[in-house]
Design an enzyme around this catalytic site. Sequence first.
Site, short mmCIF file in Angstrom:
data_model
loop_
_atom_site.label_atom_id
_atom_site.label_comp_id
_atom_site.label_asym_id
_atom_site.label_seq_id
_atom_site.Cartn_x
_atom_site.Cartn_y
_atom_site.Cartn_z
N SER A 45 0.19 -4.49 -3.56
CA SER A 45 0.87 -5.35 -4.51
C SER A 45 0.71 -4.81 -5.94
CB SER A 45 0.35 -6.79 -4.37
OG SER A 45 1.19 -7.71 -5.01
N ASP A 158 5.01 -8.50 0.57
CA ASP A 158 3.75 -8.13 -0.09
C ASP A 158 2.65 -7.74 0.91
OD1 ASP A 158 1.08 -8.64 -1.50
OD2 ASP A 158 2.49 -8.97 -3.14
#
Length: 323
Positions: A45, A158
């Site tokens: 991320s 993510d």
Amino acid sequence: MNPPRRKPRIGLVLGSGSARGWAHIGVIQALEHAGIRPDIVCGTSIGALVAAAYSVGELERFEKWVLGLGIKDVISFMDLRLNGGMLKGERLMEFFRRNFIDYPVEDLKIPFGAVATALHTGNEIWLRSGSTVDVVRASIALPGLFSPVWHDGQLLVDGGLVNPVPVSLARAMGAELVIAVDLNSDILGRHLNRNVQPGATGGATGSMGREWMQKLQQNISAFLPEQLPSDQRLPSMLDVVAASLNIMQVRLTRSRMAGEPPDIVISPRLAHLGLLDFHRAKVAIDEGRRAAEGCIPSLVELGLAPSPGAGAPPGLTPPSMNS
């Protein structure tokens, strides 16, 4: 005579954490100041974004851009969509394509890898080839915030959903000693604390920007007549989402690092930063630097830092074995 001891290959792992991720910049700066340069960098991320900037060799210019962000700048990147996520993300990625060279991952100065999650299967996906910008875009696709993206025939979101601090990826890439940065060690319950201090939303960037950010973090019920005592009012939708993500990532990080322990864990104290506080970069960078500097004595003991240190390393925590 014994041959000189070979220095182990150092892997730097940068964890997920939304706006708290700017702390990774301070961590890298402190390590380099101590003479420690990783041989491998990977992240999940926001950690993948900073790791990519470092691997490309653009960290200094990237830091200048980050430090210049205001609330209005953050809002300008929010190309709102109802399909797939609150933010589509293309404006942000297009900015990086225009302002930072988009090298193939295979050609970066420091070997780089990122983690994403396959939405249909839940599989952990390691991204180690192709456009650096595309790899980062897949890794930061936080559900409900950024839209999922198609990458090599898979719909990705993510990487923090499966591996918030990807020690396993660093080991697989050949790291023999892993320094991991965990941004989520002190955040449980933070987004349910409504005692926000004045000025917590950052510098003077205009009342319009501050008002927009406040509205984003409010529940529509706040505009209706109160039906519950003030101490029983429900938190905003964004606060509930953020707190839920925090619980998931903290529990998952503890579990993964118990089975795949790094050698050093750097844990900046970042509970005072919110999910979208990207405009408060200096606060995060300074705290990342402080936490990393506290670890230098332990890195000296491992033979990684050339200059001697003294005293207990306050920023160093052993990998948590709690589940």
